[in-house]
Design an enzyme around this catalytic site. Structure first.
Site, mmCIF file in Angstrom:
data_model
loop_
_atom_site.group_PDB
_atom_site.id
_atom_site.type_symbol
_atom_site.label_atom_id
_atom_site.label_comp_id
_atom_site.label_asym_id
_atom_site.label_seq_id
_atom_site.Cartn_x
_atom_site.Cartn_y
_atom_site.Cartn_z
ATOM 1 N N ARG A 138 -37.995 47.782 -25.466
ATOM 2 C CA ARG A 138 -38.386 46.829 -26.518
ATOM 3 C C ARG A 138 -37.436 45.630 -26.590
ATOM 4 O O ARG A 138 -37.855 44.509 -26.890
ATOM 5 C CB ARG A 138 -38.389 47.534 -27.878
ATOM 6 C CG ARG A 138 -39.447 48.603 -28.034
ATOM 7 C CD ARG A 138 -39.331 49.283 -29.405
ATOM 8 N NE ARG A 138 -39.388 48.305 -30.485
ATOM 9 C CZ ARG A 138 -40.532 47.813 -30.982
ATOM 10 N NH1 ARG A 138 -41.685 48.250 -30.530
ATOM 11 N NH2 ARG A 138 -40.508 46.929 -31.953
ATOM 12 N N LEU B 45 -37.093 17.744 -37.228
ATOM 13 C CA LEU B 45 -37.745 19.005 -37.611
ATOM 14 C C LEU B 45 -36.840 19.842 -38.508
ATOM 15 O O LEU B 45 -35.655 19.998 -38.246
ATOM 16 C CB LEU B 45 -38.059 19.808 -36.333
ATOM 17 C CG LEU B 45 -38.621 21.217 -36.557
ATOM 18 C CD1 LEU B 45 -40.025 21.167 -37.140
ATOM 19 C CD2 LEU B 45 -38.617 22.014 -35.245
ATOM 20 N N ASN C 156 -43.270 41.627 -29.849
ATOM 21 C CA ASN C 156 -42.232 41.687 -28.801
ATOM 22 C C ASN C 156 -42.176 43.057 -28.140
ATOM 23 O O ASN C 156 -42.093 43.170 -26.921
ATOM 24 C CB ASN C 156 -40.846 41.401 -29.398
ATOM 25 C CG ASN C 156 -40.705 39.977 -29.882
ATOM 26 O OD1 ASN C 156 -41.576 39.149 -29.622
ATOM 27 N ND2 ASN C 156 -39.623 39.687 -30.586
ATOM 28 N N ASP D 72 -44.864 38.197 -33.872
ATOM 29 C CA ASP D 72 -45.009 39.657 -33.738
ATOM 30 C C ASP D 72 -45.483 40.047 -32.339
ATOM 31 O O ASP D 72 -46.210 39.299 -31.687
ATOM 32 C CB ASP D 72 -46.012 40.153 -34.798
ATOM 33 C CG ASP D 72 -45.905 41.650 -35.021
ATOM 34 O OD1 ASP D 72 -44.888 42.257 -34.595
ATOM 35 O OD2 ASP D 72 -46.837 42.229 -35.607
ATOM 36 N N HIS E 64 -37.653 41.291 -27.212
ATOM 37 C CA HIS E 64 -36.973 40.407 -28.166
ATOM 38 C C HIS E 64 -36.312 39.227 -27.439
ATOM 39 O O HIS E 64 -36.318 38.100 -27.942
ATOM 40 C CB HIS E 64 -35.936 41.188 -28.972
ATOM 41 C CG HIS E 64 -36.551 42.250 -29.850
ATOM 42 N ND1 HIS E 64 -37.641 42.000 -30.654
ATOM 43 C CD2 HIS E 64 -36.243 43.566 -30.033
ATOM 44 C CE1 HIS E 64 -37.973 43.118 -31.301
ATOM 45 N NE2 HIS E 64 -37.139 44.080 -30.938
ATOM 46 N N GLU F 224 -53.596 28.328 -44.768
ATOM 47 C CA GLU F 224 -54.654 28.737 -43.839
ATOM 48 C C GLU F 224 -54.047 29.772 -42.898
ATOM 49 O O GLU F 224 -52.942 29.570 -42.381
ATOM 50 C CB GLU F 224 -55.156 27.531 -43.032
ATOM 51 C CG GLU F 224 -55.848 26.481 -43.877
ATOM 52 C CD GLU F 224 -57.108 27.014 -44.558
ATOM 53 O OE1 GLU F 224 -57.784 27.882 -43.982
ATOM 54 O OE2 GLU F 224 -57.406 26.549 -45.676
HETATM 55 C C1 IPE Z 1 -43.130 41.381 -39.262
HETATM 56 O O1 IPE Z 1 -43.422 42.164 -38.161
HETATM 57 C C2 IPE Z 1 -41.703 40.934 -39.219
HETATM 58 C C3 IPE Z 1 -41.346 40.009 -38.161
HETATM 59 C C4 IPE Z 1 -42.168 39.477 -37.294
HETATM 60 C C5 IPE Z 1 -39.960 39.649 -38.120
HETATM 61 P P1 IPE Z 1 -43.356 43.753 -38.217
HETATM 62 O O2 IPE Z 1 -43.674 44.221 -36.838
HETATM 63 O O3 IPE Z 1 -42.059 44.190 -38.791
HETATM 64 O O4 IPE Z 1 -44.502 44.099 -39.244
HETATM 65 P P2 IPE Z 1 -45.373 45.424 -39.425
HETATM 66 O O5 IPE Z 1 -44.419 46.573 -39.512
HETATM 67 O O6 IPE Z 1 -46.261 45.535 -38.221
HETATM 68 O O7 IPE Z 1 -46.144 45.180 -40.675
HETATM 69 C C1 IPE Z 2 -41.572 41.162 -33.697
HETATM 70 O O1 IPE Z 2 -41.920 42.039 -32.686
HETATM 71 C C2 IPE Z 2 -40.078 40.993 -33.852
HETATM 72 C C3 IPE Z 2 -39.503 41.724 -34.988
HETATM 73 C C4 IPE Z 2 -40.166 42.342 -35.922
HETATM 74 C C5 IPE Z 2 -38.068 41.726 -35.065
HETATM 75 P P1 IPE Z 2 -41.944 43.609 -32.916
HETATM 76 O O2 IPE Z 2 -40.575 44.129 -32.624
HETATM 77 O O3 IPE Z 2 -42.470 43.936 -34.251
HETATM 78 O O4 IPE Z 2 -42.936 44.075 -31.777
HETATM 79 P P2 IPE Z 2 -44.134 45.110 -31.949
HETATM 80 O O5 IPE Z 2 -44.938 44.672 -33.121
HETATM 81 O O6 IPE Z 2 -43.513 46.460 -32.153
HETATM 82 O O7 IPE Z 2 -44.887 45.002 -30.671
HETATM 83 MG MG MG Z 3 -44.331 44.208 -35.007
#
Ligand code: IPE
Ligand code: IPE
Ligand code: MG
Length: 253
Positions: A41, A139, A30, A28, A45, A215
């Protein structure tokens, strides 16, 4: 544990480190990583895929047997369509650029999640990746894509209900093992460790059943910054944890 002790050489250099058999990662942050740089954004990714490559290599080097990464949730469809399309295109690009290397590195890939809503050509690609890496013995990488823990449990419940309706299964014979076997992760041990980056502390629908006794480790770093230092910090935290599974603290003999 580690399938090949020679490969897991990096863990040997750190005797105090406990290596989990199965690691789950909620990748999470990105978007925030990109925003902090004044970038769109989507760039986050792209950088996130580079971090994923580092993670895969680290799991190989340290002898983690199973790795599950959360890359697109069933709730991520609620994002702007351009971002969703970009993430889907990125999965295709990742497969095109990395499949040969994954094969060479003996990685076995499985994509877990719902096939519903996916383009037939993407489903063919997923099938190809799984088929071409199926005999690999290193893996085991599970990519949770279009994945939601509640959707997974709902699908499993439907499958079990069908078996009951067909007279193949009696309700009283349904056990926890029946449910475990009906999930996308059938045959894979539950994650010992679930890591989430970016400072958020929730599951967001990731491995709800399987994570019952995992954990949990949370780090503030955004996913694209993930590197070996972070990996080691997380493993050090994990190594200090006492896993009790509802029992009592283990006493020295
Ligand atoms: C969870 O992250 C999903 C992925 C990392 C693919 P999100 O960014 O979607 O989650 P929320 O919305 O903050 O709970
Ligand atoms: C995680 O990063 C990747 C996906 C959920 C696809 P985010 O896109 O959720 O990035 P933030 O949380 O908005 O920073
Ligand atoms: Mg996110």
């Amino acid at each position: 544990m580690s399938s090949d002790p020679a490969i897991a050489s990096k863990a040997k250099e750190r005797p105090g480190l406990r290596i989990p058999e199965h690691v789950g990662v909620i990748m999470d942050g990105n978007g925030r990583w990109a925003a902090a740089r004044g970038r769109p954004r989507t760039e986050g990714h792209v950088a996130g895929v580079r971090a994923l490559r580092r993670l895969v290599q680290l799991c190989i080097d340290y002898g983690v047997a199973h790795l599950t990464v959360y890359s697109f949730s069933s709730e991520n469809w609620s994002r702007p369509p351009e971002e969703v399309q970009f993430i889907f295109a990125l999965l295709r690009r990742f497969v095109a650029s990395d499949l040969e290397k994954l094969i060479r590195n003996n990685v076995r890939v499985r994509i877990i999640g719902s096939r519903q809503g996916l383009d037939p050509s993407l489903i063919r690609l997923i099938d190809e990746v799984e088929a071409r890496t199926a005999l690999n013995t290193g893996l085991r990488l599970m990519v949770a894509f279009n994945y939601g823990g509640k959707a997974e449990l709902t699908e499993a419940t439907r499958r079990i209900a069908r078996a009951v309706a067909a007279g193949e299964l009696r309700p009283e014979d349904i056990t926890e093992a029946t449910i475990t076997r009906s999930l996308y992760t059938a045959g894979v041990p539950d994650p010992d460790l679930i890591l989430r980056t970016s400072g958020e502390q929730r599951f967001s629908n990731f491995l709800l059943w399987q994570g019952a006794y995992s954990e949990l480790v949370f780090v503030d770093d955004y996913w694209p910054d993930f590197d070996e230092d972070t990996f080691l910090r997380v493993l050090e935290q994990y190594s200090l944890r006492e896993r009790r599974y509802g029992g009592l603290e283990a006493k020295a003999p």
